[in-house]
Design an enzyme around this catalytic site. Structure first.
Site: not given
Ligand code: ADQ
Length: 459
Positions: A158, A366
């Site tokens: 991921h 990312d």
């Molecule tokens: P993450 O680094 O967690 O995931 P991201 O894909 O941006 O990053 O977000 C995941 C989820 O978390 C989204 O649904 C978002 O709405 C939710 N989220 C983030 N911050 C939040 C907050 N403050 N309050 C509530 N909800 C929040 C990892 C990788 C990414 C990749 C994903 C999926 O780092 O690059 O896109 O996995 O593969």
């Protein structure tokens, strides 16, 4: 249809809306095949090195088995906070400066993967297809193979894969990359990651790069490909129609009727470029004074991995920056930044996006970034907001119609934010329409089908 077994560090109950789009998407596939989801329970058991005796707990819900295992406290420290989040996470996000190589975490990381393999194997049927997720579990397939598993096993990363010379800074990089050859298919988020994998294999390993995603080495054939993860667009749009989202939207619109909202939603993580984003926002207020008393940035940064040192430093830096911007520019009735260091309930998030004219999705690196896609999915097509997106997010390969920025270049980013704030309606609509076509076509169901079809045909 063979049974699907998903393995990831943590297990989410696909029935709960808080589980998020990924859990929902995998949940569909699990239900269709009567599958199983296996992972850590999240419990750090208070036993000394007795991990192998810890039982597997299983629950069955709507045809899906959730199986979890506890990990002993010392192993959690070394496997989760240590090797996964203080070595692999920083290095894979190009942050060698933040990696803690010397603490000897690798052995316990391997041990937890062995534990997972030992606990999982007795639960498997011969024709199960196994899909392993993310950097916590890179050596899982090789541990399963060592115990005699002949299953079809796929792996999806991921997070990004860095270029070979960055990867090579990990003392155990040979072992990690070799371990990937125990899989039948390895999936990355972007073409850039796949290119780095190929370059690594050419430069650092004696592997035959046969082309077309086929790699021959260590006595095995491995297929690798780019499978950009998508959003469950309809599920997220339905969330926007829910009562909580509608109420939150009405409140935000009332409170900010005279303002233009900008939004950032992230985990509090150094990969997300939060200090750089705040500096760009400060530069916007400095260079384009018409935004003073008008533009308001709501930045939600959910607490994350608080057991890792680099995160505490980041928290302090952000609090300082927000305080300085509000102190320098704030008025009695206007604060430029509203900084919320909490997780906002998933059912309210769509309202935050919908109320905003501009989303700032500006990570330094990312894997994909789903926030970018979520923001697009819930805009009003007749009057959509504008996505300002870092070129270093995996999503930038797909979302070419966003306003792409280099988050390290503060002034250029401020100019791009101003451009987004000023963008005429017809251009906003045109861009939004093209971006929506992209995220609809390559949604999370497409991603899951592509990966699983390739996995079942690999070999
Ligand atoms: P993450 O680094 O967690 O995931 P991201 O894909 O941006 O990053 O977000 C995941 C989820 O978390 C989204 O649904 C978002 O709405 C939710 N989220 C983030 N911050 C939040 C907050 N403050 N309050 C509530 N909800 C929040 C990892 C990788 C990414 C990749 C994903 C999926 O780092 O690059 O896109 O996995 O593969």
């Amino acid at each position: 249809m063979p049974r699907l077994v998903v393995v990831s560090n943590r297990v989410a109950d696909p029935r709960k809306p808080a589980a998020g789009g990924l859990a929902v998407a995998l949940g569909d596939a699990l239900r269709e095949s009567g599958g199983m989801w296996f992972g850590w329970s999240g419990i750090a058991a208070d036993v000394r090195d007795g991990a192998s005796d810890l039982p597997v707990r299983t629950q069955r819900h709507g045809g899906v088995t959730l199986a979890t295992v506890d990990i002993c406290r010392d192993d959690v420290q070394a496997y989760y906070f240590g090797y996964s989040n203080a070595v692999l996470w920083p290095v894979f996000h190009y942050r060698l400066d933040l990696a803690d190589f010397d603490a000897g975490y690798a052995d316990r990381y391997r041990r937890v993967n062995q534990l997972f393999a030992r606990k999982l194997l007795p639960l498997l049927r011969p024709d199960d297809v196994i899909w392993v997720h993310d950097y916590h579990l890179i050596p899982l397939a090789s541990e399963l193979r060592a115990l005699g598993s002949g299953h079809r096993i796929g792996f999806f990363l991921h997070i990004p894969l860095p270029p070979p010379l960055i990867l090579a800074a990990i003392p155990e990089h040979d072992w990690l990359m070799r371990a990937l050859f125990a899989y039948d298919l390895v999936g990355f988020q972007s073409q850039a990651d796949l290119t780095h994998f190929e370059s690594y294999m050419l430069q650092e390993a004696r592997v035959d790069v046969a082309g077309d995603g086929l790699f021959l080495g260590f006595g095995r054939r491995l297929r690798a490909g780019a499978f950009p993860i998508g959003l469950d667009v309809r599920e997220f749009q339905a969330l926007a129609e829910g009562r909580d989202a509608r109420e939150t939207l009405a409140t935000l619109r009332e409170q900010y009727s005279r303002r233009q909202l900008l939004v950032g939603v992230d985990r509090l993580d150094y990969s997300k470029g939060l200090p750089q984003r705040l500096r760009a926002f400060r530069s916007l207020l400095l260079r384009y004074p018409e935004n003073r008393n008008r533009a308001t940035l709501i930045q939600v940064a959910a607490p994350s991995r608080e057991g890792v040192g680099a995160y505490a430093d980041l928290k302090a830096e952000l609090e300082g920056l927000c305080g300085a911007i509000n102190g320098d520019y704030g008025e009695l009735d206007w604060m430029p930044v509203r900084y919320i260091h909490r997780t906002v309930a998933r059912r309210r998030i769509p309202a935050l996006y919908r109320a905003s004219r501009v989303a700032l999705v500006t990570p330094l690196r990312d894997g994909m970034n789903l926030v970018a896609k979520e923001f697009l999915a819930v805009q009003d097509p007749a009057d959509p907001g504008v996505l300002v997106l870092s070129r270093f997010a995996g999503a930038a390969e797909q979302l070419r119609d966003a306003v792409l920025v280099n988050p390290y270049a503060t002034q250029q980013t401020a100019d791009a934010i101003q451009f987004a704030l000023q963008m005429p309606l017809d251009e906003r609509r045109r861009r939004h329409e093209r971006l929506m076509a992209e995220i609809r076509q390559h949604d999370v169901h497409w991603w899951r089908r592509q990966f699983l079809d390739t996995l079942t045909q690999a070999g």
